[in-house]
Scaffold this active site. Structure first.
Site, PDB file in Angstrom:
ATOM      1  N   LEU A 186       0.833  -1.206   0.000  1.00 22.07           N
ATOM      2  CA  LEU A 186       0.000   0.000   0.000  1.00 22.07           C
ATOM      3  C   LEU A 186       0.866   1.253   0.000  1.00 22.07           C
ATOM      4  O   LEU A 186       0.356   2.365   0.034  1.00 22.07           O
ATOM      5  CB  LEU A 186      -0.909  -0.017   1.233  1.00 22.07           C
ATOM      6  CG  LEU A 186      -1.901  -1.181   1.276  1.00 22.07           C
ATOM      7  CD1 LEU A 186      -2.680  -1.165   2.580  1.00 22.07           C
ATOM      8  CD2 LEU A 186      -2.844  -1.126   0.094  1.00 22.07           C
ATOM      9  N   THR A 188      11.166  -4.035   0.806  1.00 22.37           N
ATOM     10  CA  THR A 188      10.348  -4.960   1.584  1.00 22.37           C
ATOM     11  C   THR A 188      10.819  -6.385   1.365  1.00 22.37           C
ATOM     12  O   THR A 188      11.857  -6.612   0.726  1.00 22.37           O
ATOM     13  CB  THR A 188       8.840  -4.741   1.298  1.00 22.37           C
ATOM     14  OG1 THR A 188       8.077  -5.513   2.221  1.00 22.37           O
ATOM     15  CG2 THR A 188       8.456  -5.099  -0.119  1.00 22.37           C
ATOM     16  N   LYS A 241      15.233  -7.001   2.922  1.00 21.23           N
ATOM     17  CA  LYS A 241      15.572  -6.021   3.969  1.00 21.23           C
ATOM     18  C   LYS A 241      16.973  -6.212   4.553  1.00 21.23           C
ATOM     19  O   LYS A 241      17.584  -5.253   5.004  1.00 21.23           O
ATOM     20  CB  LYS A 241      14.530  -6.061   5.099  1.00 21.23           C
ATOM     21  CG  LYS A 241      13.241  -5.358   4.717  1.00 21.23           C
ATOM     22  CD  LYS A 241      12.253  -5.321   5.868  1.00 21.23           C
ATOM     23  CE  LYS A 241      10.986  -4.634   5.418  1.00 21.23           C
ATOM     24  NZ  LYS A 241       9.959  -4.582   6.456  1.00 21.23           N
ATOM     25  N   ASP A 294      11.018   0.963  10.348  1.00 21.23           N
ATOM     26  CA  ASP A 294      10.151  -0.018  11.016  1.00 21.23           C
ATOM     27  C   ASP A 294      10.356   0.033  12.530  1.00 21.23           C
ATOM     28  O   ASP A 294       9.448  -0.306  13.298  1.00 21.23           O
ATOM     29  CB  ASP A 294      10.477  -1.450  10.542  1.00 21.23           C
ATOM     30  CG  ASP A 294       9.926  -1.748   9.155  1.00 21.23           C
ATOM     31  OD1 ASP A 294       8.970  -1.089   8.725  1.00 21.23           O
ATOM     32  OD2 ASP A 294      10.481  -2.654   8.492  1.00 21.23           O
ATOM     33  N   GLY A 301      12.900 -10.115   8.782  1.00 19.84           N
ATOM     34  CA  GLY A 301      13.347  -8.719   8.780  1.00 19.84           C
ATOM     35  C   GLY A 301      12.546  -7.839   9.727  1.00 19.84           C
ATOM     36  O   GLY A 301      13.118  -7.024  10.468  1.00 19.84           O
TER      37      GLY A 301
HETATM   38  N1  NAP Z   1       2.780  -3.193   9.302  1.00 19.44           N
HETATM   39  C1  NAP Z   1       3.950  -2.916   8.769  1.00 19.44           C
HETATM   40  O1  NAP Z   1       4.344  -1.740   8.612  1.00 19.44           O
HETATM   41  C2  NAP Z   1       4.856  -4.028   8.393  1.00 19.44           C
HETATM   42  C3  NAP Z   1       6.244  -3.827   8.282  1.00 19.44           C
HETATM   43  C4  NAP Z   1       7.048  -4.910   7.965  1.00 19.44           C
HETATM   44  C5  NAP Z   1       6.474  -6.160   7.734  1.00 19.44           C
HETATM   45  N2  NAP Z   1       5.125  -6.314   7.844  1.00 19.44           N
HETATM   46  C6  NAP Z   1       4.492  -7.626   7.649  1.00 19.44           C
HETATM   47  O2  NAP Z   1       5.098  -8.539   8.556  1.00 19.44           O
HETATM   48  C7  NAP Z   1       5.164  -9.846   7.965  1.00 19.44           C
HETATM   49  C8  NAP Z   1       6.596 -10.378   8.041  1.00 19.44           C
HETATM   50  O3  NAP Z   1       7.434  -9.561   7.236  1.00 19.44           O
HETATM   51  P1  NAP Z   1       9.032  -9.758   7.189  1.00 19.44           P
HETATM   52  O4  NAP Z   1       9.570  -8.623   6.412  1.00 19.44           O
HETATM   53  O5  NAP Z   1       9.559 -10.038   8.537  1.00 19.44           O
HETATM   54  O6  NAP Z   1       9.121 -11.096   6.317  1.00 19.44           O
HETATM   55  P2  NAP Z   1      10.305 -12.180   6.261  1.00 19.44           P
HETATM   56  O7  NAP Z   1      11.606 -11.565   6.567  1.00 19.44           O
HETATM   57  O8  NAP Z   1      10.109 -12.913   4.968  1.00 19.44           O
HETATM   58  O9  NAP Z   1       9.943 -13.179   7.493  1.00 19.44           O
HETATM   59  C9  NAP Z   1       8.783 -13.985   7.440  1.00 19.44           C
HETATM   60  C10 NAP Z   1       8.562 -14.614   8.802  1.00 19.44           C
HETATM   61  O10 NAP Z   1       7.319 -15.338   8.777  1.00 19.44           O
HETATM   62  C11 NAP Z   1       7.558 -16.702   9.157  1.00 19.44           C
HETATM   63  N3  NAP Z   1       6.605 -17.558   8.447  1.00 19.44           N
HETATM   64  C12 NAP Z   1       6.283 -17.500   7.132  1.00 19.44           C
HETATM   65  N4  NAP Z   1       5.350 -18.446   6.850  1.00 19.44           N
HETATM   66  C13 NAP Z   1       5.077 -19.077   8.028  1.00 19.44           C
HETATM   67  C14 NAP Z   1       4.208 -20.141   8.396  1.00 19.44           C
HETATM   68  N5  NAP Z   1       3.402 -20.721   7.491  1.00 19.44           N
HETATM   69  N6  NAP Z   1       4.166 -20.524   9.689  1.00 19.44           N
HETATM   70  C15 NAP Z   1       4.954 -19.940  10.617  1.00 19.44           C
HETATM   71  N7  NAP Z   1       5.826 -18.920  10.336  1.00 19.44           N
HETATM   72  C16 NAP Z   1       5.877 -18.517   9.046  1.00 19.44           C
HETATM   73  C17 NAP Z   1       8.990 -16.954   8.770  1.00 19.44           C
HETATM   74  O11 NAP Z   1       9.486 -18.081   9.469  1.00 19.44           O
HETATM   75  P3  NAP Z   1      10.774 -18.891   8.922  1.00 19.44           P
HETATM   76  O12 NAP Z   1      11.979 -18.162   9.453  1.00 19.44           O
HETATM   77  O13 NAP Z   1      10.591 -20.237   9.491  1.00 19.44           O
HETATM   78  O14 NAP Z   1      10.712 -18.878   7.413  1.00 19.44           O
HETATM   79  C18 NAP Z   1       9.643 -15.637   9.205  1.00 19.44           C
HETATM   80  O15 NAP Z   1       9.811 -15.592  10.592  1.00 19.44           O
HETATM   81  C19 NAP Z   1       4.635  -9.695   6.532  1.00 19.44           C
HETATM   82  O16 NAP Z   1       3.288 -10.071   6.498  1.00 19.44           O
HETATM   83  C20 NAP Z   1       4.747  -8.197   6.255  1.00 19.44           C
HETATM   84  O17 NAP Z   1       3.770  -7.738   5.340  1.00 19.44           O
HETATM   85  C21 NAP Z   1       4.318  -5.276   8.178  1.00 19.44           C
END
Ligand code: NAP
Length: 277
Positions: free
Chosen positions: A15, A61, A65, A101, A128
Protein backbone atom coordinates in the site's frame (compact mmCIF):
# COMPACT_ATOMS: atom_id res chain seq x y z
CA UNK A 1 10.29 15.89 -10.52
CA UNK A 2 11.56 13.10 -8.28
CA UNK A 3 10.87 9.38 -8.46
CA UNK A 4 10.62 7.04 -5.48
CA UNK A 5 9.76 3.35 -5.44
CA UNK A 6 9.40 0.16 -3.43
CA UNK A 7 11.24 -3.04 -4.30
CA UNK A 8 10.18 -6.47 -3.05
CA UNK A 9 8.76 -9.84 -4.05
CA UNK A 10 5.81 -10.04 -3.80
CA UNK A 11 5.07 -6.33 -3.99
CA UNK A 12 1.59 -6.21 -5.51
CA UNK A 13 0.00 -6.18 -2.00
CA UNK A 14 1.98 -3.07 -1.00
CA UNK A 15 0.00 0.00 0.00
CA UNK A 16 3.09 2.24 0.00
CA UNK A 17 2.49 3.65 -3.54
CA UNK A 18 -1.06 4.78 -2.61
CA UNK A 19 0.14 6.21 0.71
CA UNK A 20 3.16 8.13 -0.61
CA UNK A 21 1.51 9.41 -3.80
CA UNK A 22 -1.32 10.79 -1.62
CA UNK A 23 1.26 12.49 0.62
CA UNK A 24 3.07 14.06 -2.37
CA UNK A 25 -0.23 15.24 -3.87
CA UNK A 26 -1.48 16.75 -0.64
CA UNK A 27 1.66 18.92 -0.36
CA UNK A 28 1.70 19.79 -4.09
CA UNK A 29 5.01 17.99 -4.68
CA UNK A 30 5.78 16.92 -8.26
CA UNK A 31 7.01 13.50 -7.11
CA UNK A 32 5.91 10.00 -8.01
CA UNK A 33 6.18 6.62 -6.22
CA UNK A 34 5.99 3.27 -8.01
CA UNK A 35 6.35 -0.43 -7.16
CA UNK A 36 8.89 -2.81 -8.71
CA UNK A 37 8.80 -6.55 -8.25
CA UNK A 38 12.44 -7.57 -7.75
CA UNK A 39 13.32 -11.25 -7.22
CA UNK A 40 16.19 -12.14 -4.87
CA UNK A 41 18.49 -13.06 -7.77
CA UNK A 42 17.89 -9.65 -9.43
CA UNK A 43 18.60 -7.46 -6.42
CA UNK A 44 22.12 -6.31 -7.29
CA UNK A 45 21.26 -5.50 -10.93
CA UNK A 46 18.07 -3.72 -9.83
CA UNK A 47 19.94 -1.53 -7.33
CA UNK A 48 22.37 -0.50 -10.08
CA UNK A 49 19.41 0.30 -12.38
CA UNK A 50 17.89 2.50 -9.67
CA UNK A 51 21.22 4.26 -9.38
CA UNK A 52 21.43 4.88 -13.13
CA UNK A 53 17.90 6.32 -13.33
CA UNK A 54 18.81 8.63 -10.40
CA UNK A 55 16.05 7.39 -8.11
CA UNK A 56 15.57 9.86 -5.24
CA UNK A 57 14.84 7.12 -2.69
CA UNK A 58 13.16 3.78 -2.23
CA UNK A 59 11.57 1.42 0.27
CA UNK A 60 12.69 -2.15 0.62
CA UNK A 61 10.35 -4.96 1.58
CA UNK A 62 10.57 -8.72 1.94
CA UNK A 63 12.77 -10.60 1.07
CA UNK A 64 15.44 -7.88 0.64
CA UNK A 65 15.57 -6.02 3.97
CA UNK A 66 18.81 -7.64 5.10
CA UNK A 67 20.47 -8.54 1.77
CA UNK A 68 20.18 -4.96 0.48
CA UNK A 69 22.73 -3.74 3.05
CA UNK A 70 25.69 -4.91 0.97
CA UNK A 71 24.73 -2.58 -1.91
CA UNK A 72 24.46 0.61 0.17
CA UNK A 73 27.28 3.08 0.80
CA UNK A 74 26.05 4.02 4.27
CA UNK A 75 23.47 3.02 6.88
CA UNK A 76 22.20 4.89 9.95
CA UNK A 77 22.74 3.64 13.51
CA UNK A 78 19.29 1.97 14.00
CA UNK A 79 19.64 0.00 10.72
CA UNK A 80 23.05 -1.15 11.88
CA UNK A 81 21.53 -2.39 15.15
CA UNK A 82 18.77 -4.28 13.33
CA UNK A 83 20.94 -5.47 10.44
CA UNK A 84 17.98 -4.53 8.25
CA UNK A 85 16.95 -1.55 6.12
CA UNK A 86 13.50 -0.58 4.82
CA UNK A 87 14.17 2.95 3.53
CA UNK A 88 16.95 4.23 1.26
CA UNK A 89 17.75 7.80 0.31
CA UNK A 90 20.04 8.85 -2.53
CA UNK A 91 22.43 11.54 -1.32
CA UNK A 92 24.40 12.87 -4.31
CA UNK A 93 24.12 9.43 -5.93
CA UNK A 94 25.22 7.56 -2.79
CA UNK A 95 22.65 5.28 -1.17
CA UNK A 96 22.06 5.63 2.58
CA UNK A 97 19.87 3.11 4.41
CA UNK A 98 17.47 3.71 7.31
CA UNK A 99 15.12 1.49 9.28
CA UNK A 100 11.83 3.26 9.92
CA UNK A 101 10.15 -0.02 11.02
CA UNK A 102 11.87 0.41 14.40
CA UNK A 103 10.06 3.64 15.34
CA UNK A 104 7.07 2.63 13.22
CA UNK A 105 6.54 -0.44 15.39
CA UNK A 106 6.67 1.29 18.77
CA UNK A 107 4.70 4.42 17.86
CA UNK A 108 1.21 2.78 17.96
CA UNK A 109 2.06 1.48 21.47
CA UNK A 110 3.21 4.95 22.54
CA UNK A 111 0.08 6.49 20.96
CA UNK A 112 -2.02 4.29 23.29
CA UNK A 113 0.04 5.29 26.33
CA UNK A 114 1.09 1.69 27.00
CA UNK A 115 3.37 1.35 30.03
CA UNK A 116 6.42 -0.82 29.22
CA UNK A 117 7.39 -1.18 32.86
CA UNK A 118 7.19 -4.90 33.76
CA UNK A 119 5.68 -5.80 30.36
CA UNK A 120 6.10 -9.44 29.26
CA UNK A 121 6.35 -9.92 25.49
CA UNK A 122 5.90 -12.93 23.21
CA UNK A 123 7.17 -12.40 19.67
CA UNK A 124 6.34 -14.75 16.79
CA UNK A 125 8.67 -14.52 13.77
CA UNK A 126 12.35 -13.96 13.16
CA UNK A 127 12.48 -12.29 9.74
CA UNK A 128 13.35 -8.72 8.78
CA UNK A 129 10.43 -7.13 10.61
CA UNK A 130 11.05 -9.17 13.80
CA UNK A 131 14.60 -7.77 13.86
CA UNK A 132 13.17 -4.24 13.85
CA UNK A 133 10.71 -5.20 16.64
CA UNK A 134 13.54 -6.53 18.82
CA UNK A 135 15.60 -3.35 18.36
CA UNK A 136 12.50 -1.29 19.09
CA UNK A 137 11.84 -3.24 22.31
CA UNK A 138 15.49 -2.79 23.32
CA UNK A 139 15.01 1.00 23.04
CA UNK A 140 12.18 1.13 25.60
CA UNK A 141 12.89 0.61 29.26
CA UNK A 142 11.12 -1.88 31.48
CA UNK A 143 10.45 -5.03 29.39
CA UNK A 144 10.47 -7.78 32.04
CA UNK A 145 10.46 -10.81 29.78
CA UNK A 146 10.89 -11.49 26.05
CA UNK A 147 10.18 -14.90 24.53
CA UNK A 148 10.89 -15.57 20.84
CA UNK A 149 9.22 -18.24 18.71
CA UNK A 150 9.78 -18.96 15.04
CA UNK A 151 9.04 -21.82 12.65
CA UNK A 152 12.75 -22.16 11.85
CA UNK A 153 14.23 -22.55 15.32
CA UNK A 154 17.78 -21.59 14.27
CA UNK A 155 16.55 -18.14 13.22
CA UNK A 156 15.02 -17.52 16.68
CA UNK A 157 18.41 -18.27 18.20
CA UNK A 158 19.98 -15.69 15.86
CA UNK A 159 17.28 -13.19 16.83
CA UNK A 160 17.95 -13.87 20.50
CA UNK A 161 21.61 -13.02 19.88
CA UNK A 162 20.55 -9.77 18.22
CA UNK A 163 18.43 -8.95 21.29
CA UNK A 164 21.38 -9.67 23.57
CA UNK A 165 23.70 -7.46 21.46
CA UNK A 166 21.16 -4.70 21.99
CA UNK A 167 21.03 -5.25 25.76
CA UNK A 168 17.77 -7.21 25.90
CA UNK A 169 17.62 -10.66 27.49
CA UNK A 170 15.35 -13.18 25.76
CA UNK A 171 14.57 -16.87 25.65
CA UNK A 172 13.57 -19.03 22.70
CA UNK A 173 10.77 -21.57 22.40
CA UNK A 174 9.05 -23.64 19.73
CA UNK A 175 5.90 -22.26 18.10
CA UNK A 176 3.63 -24.93 19.61
CA UNK A 177 4.94 -24.24 23.12
CA UNK A 178 4.59 -20.50 22.59
CA UNK A 179 0.95 -20.99 21.58
CA UNK A 180 0.29 -22.91 24.79
CA UNK A 181 1.77 -20.15 26.97
CA UNK A 182 0.52 -17.11 25.01
CA UNK A 183 -2.22 -16.30 27.53
CA UNK A 184 0.33 -15.41 30.20
CA UNK A 185 1.89 -12.51 28.19
CA UNK A 186 0.96 -8.84 28.35
CA UNK A 187 1.93 -8.20 24.72
CA UNK A 188 1.77 -10.80 21.93
CA UNK A 189 3.22 -9.80 18.56
CA UNK A 190 2.84 -11.52 15.21
CA UNK A 191 5.80 -10.65 12.97
CA UNK A 192 5.37 -13.72 10.77
CA UNK A 193 3.58 -13.56 7.44
CA UNK A 194 0.88 -15.94 8.72
CA UNK A 195 -2.45 -14.26 7.95
CA UNK A 196 -1.12 -12.24 5.03
CA UNK A 197 -3.90 -12.37 2.45
CA UNK A 198 -5.28 -15.49 4.10
CA UNK A 199 -7.62 -16.50 6.92
CA UNK A 200 -4.86 -18.27 8.89
CA UNK A 201 -3.90 -17.20 12.41
CA UNK A 202 -0.82 -17.88 14.52
CA UNK A 203 -3.14 -18.13 17.58
CA UNK A 204 -6.64 -19.55 17.99
CA UNK A 205 -9.21 -17.62 20.01
CA UNK A 206 -8.75 -19.81 23.06
CA UNK A 207 -4.98 -19.22 23.05
CA UNK A 208 -5.60 -15.51 23.82
CA UNK A 209 -6.27 -13.83 27.17
CA UNK A 210 -8.68 -10.92 27.33
CA UNK A 211 -6.18 -8.78 29.24
CA UNK A 212 -3.43 -9.10 26.60
CA UNK A 213 -2.48 -6.64 23.89
CA UNK A 214 -2.29 -8.42 20.52
CA UNK A 215 -0.27 -6.66 17.81
CA UNK A 216 -0.35 -8.05 14.27
CA UNK A 217 2.19 -6.60 11.82
CA UNK A 218 0.24 -8.11 8.94
CA UNK A 219 -1.93 -5.34 7.46
CA UNK A 220 -3.68 -7.14 4.62
CA UNK A 221 -6.44 -7.87 5.41
CA UNK A 222 -6.68 -5.04 7.92
CA UNK A 223 -8.76 -7.26 10.23
CA UNK A 224 -6.66 -10.41 10.30
CA UNK A 225 -8.00 -13.63 11.78
CA UNK A 226 -5.57 -13.14 14.69
CA UNK A 227 -6.98 -9.69 15.50
CA UNK A 228 -10.52 -10.96 15.04
CA UNK A 229 -9.74 -13.73 17.58
CA UNK A 230 -8.18 -11.15 19.94
CA UNK A 231 -11.18 -8.84 19.75
CA UNK A 232 -13.58 -11.70 20.38
CA UNK A 233 -11.67 -12.41 23.60
CA UNK A 234 -11.82 -8.73 24.62
CA UNK A 235 -8.05 -8.21 24.13
CA UNK A 236 -6.61 -4.90 22.87
CA UNK A 237 -5.91 -5.12 19.13
CA UNK A 238 -3.13 -3.16 17.44
CA UNK A 239 -3.39 -3.17 13.67
CA UNK A 240 -0.59 -3.62 11.12
CA UNK A 241 -1.78 -0.54 9.22
CA UNK A 242 -0.87 1.64 12.22
CA UNK A 243 2.79 0.61 11.91
CA UNK A 244 2.60 0.91 8.12
CA UNK A 245 1.43 4.49 8.49
CA UNK A 246 4.07 5.42 11.08
CA UNK A 247 7.02 3.86 9.21
CA UNK A 248 5.78 5.49 5.98
CA UNK A 249 5.50 8.91 7.64
CA UNK A 250 9.05 8.64 8.90
CA UNK A 251 10.36 7.59 5.45
CA UNK A 252 8.53 10.57 3.92
CA UNK A 253 10.20 12.92 6.41
CA UNK A 254 13.67 11.47 5.70
CA UNK A 255 13.20 11.91 1.94
CA UNK A 256 11.59 15.34 1.88
CA UNK A 257 12.57 17.03 5.13
CA UNK A 258 8.89 17.95 5.46
CA UNK A 259 6.35 16.95 8.10
CA UNK A 260 4.39 13.98 6.80
CA UNK A 261 0.73 14.72 6.01
CA UNK A 262 -0.51 11.76 8.07
CA UNK A 263 -4.27 12.43 7.58
CA UNK A 264 -3.83 12.34 3.76
CA UNK A 265 -1.73 9.16 4.01
CA UNK A 266 -4.29 7.52 6.29
CA UNK A 267 -7.13 8.52 3.99
CA UNK A 268 -5.32 6.87 1.06
CA UNK A 269 -5.01 3.64 3.05
CA UNK A 270 -8.68 3.66 3.95
CA UNK A 271 -9.57 4.23 0.32
CA UNK A 272 -8.15 0.74 -0.11
CA UNK A 273 -9.69 -0.83 2.98
CA UNK A 274 -12.19 0.18 5.68
CA UNK A 275 -10.95 1.52 9.02
CA UNK A 276 -11.93 -1.01 11.70
CA UNK A 277 -14.62 0.16 14.15
N1 NAP B 1 2.78 -3.19 9.30
C1 NAP B 1 3.95 -2.92 8.77
O1 NAP B 1 4.34 -1.74 8.61
C2 NAP B 1 4.86 -4.03 8.39
C3 NAP B 1 6.24 -3.83 8.28
C4 NAP B 1 7.05 -4.91 7.96
C5 NAP B 1 6.47 -6.16 7.73
N2 NAP B 1 5.12 -6.31 7.84
C6 NAP B 1 4.49 -7.63 7.65
O2 NAP B 1 5.10 -8.54 8.56
C7 NAP B 1 5.16 -9.85 7.97
C8 NAP B 1 6.60 -10.38 8.04
O3 NAP B 1 7.43 -9.56 7.24
P1 NAP B 1 9.03 -9.76 7.19
O4 NAP B 1 9.57 -8.62 6.41
O5 NAP B 1 9.56 -10.04 8.54
O6 NAP B 1 9.12 -11.10 6.32
P2 NAP B 1 10.31 -12.18 6.26
O7 NAP B 1 11.61 -11.57 6.57
O8 NAP B 1 10.11 -12.91 4.97
O9 NAP B 1 9.94 -13.18 7.49
C9 NAP B 1 8.78 -13.99 7.44
C10 NAP B 1 8.56 -14.61 8.80
O10 NAP B 1 7.32 -15.34 8.78
C11 NAP B 1 7.56 -16.70 9.16
N3 NAP B 1 6.61 -17.56 8.45
C12 NAP B 1 6.28 -17.50 7.13
N4 NAP B 1 5.35 -18.45 6.85
C13 NAP B 1 5.08 -19.08 8.03
C14 NAP B 1 4.21 -20.14 8.40
N5 NAP B 1 3.40 -20.72 7.49
N6 NAP B 1 4.17 -20.52 9.69
C15 NAP B 1 4.95 -19.94 10.62
N7 NAP B 1 5.83 -18.92 10.34
C16 NAP B 1 5.88 -18.52 9.05
C17 NAP B 1 8.99 -16.95 8.77
O11 NAP B 1 9.49 -18.08 9.47
P3 NAP B 1 10.77 -18.89 8.92
O12 NAP B 1 11.98 -18.16 9.45
O13 NAP B 1 10.59 -20.24 9.49
O14 NAP B 1 10.71 -18.88 7.41
C18 NAP B 1 9.64 -15.64 9.20
O15 NAP B 1 9.81 -15.59 10.59
C19 NAP B 1 4.64 -9.69 6.53
O16 NAP B 1 3.29 -10.07 6.50
C20 NAP B 1 4.75 -8.20 6.26
O17 NAP B 1 3.77 -7.74 5.34
C21 NAP B 1 4.32 -5.28 8.18
Amino acid sequence: MRTYCIIGDPVSHSLSPAMHNAAFKSLGLDYVYIAYRVAGSELEASIESLRSVKIAGFNVTLPHKTTVLQYLEEIDVPSGKAGAVNTVMSINGKFKGFNTDIQGFVQPLLNRGIDFNGLSVLLFGAGGSARAVVVSLSNVNGISKLVLANRTYRKSLELSKLAETNGLTSSVTKIEEAKAMAKSFDLVINATSVGLQSNDSILERDDIDGSSIVYDLVYRPVMTKLLENAREKGATAIYGYEMLLEQGAQAFEIWTGLKAPIPAMKKALFGVFQEPK
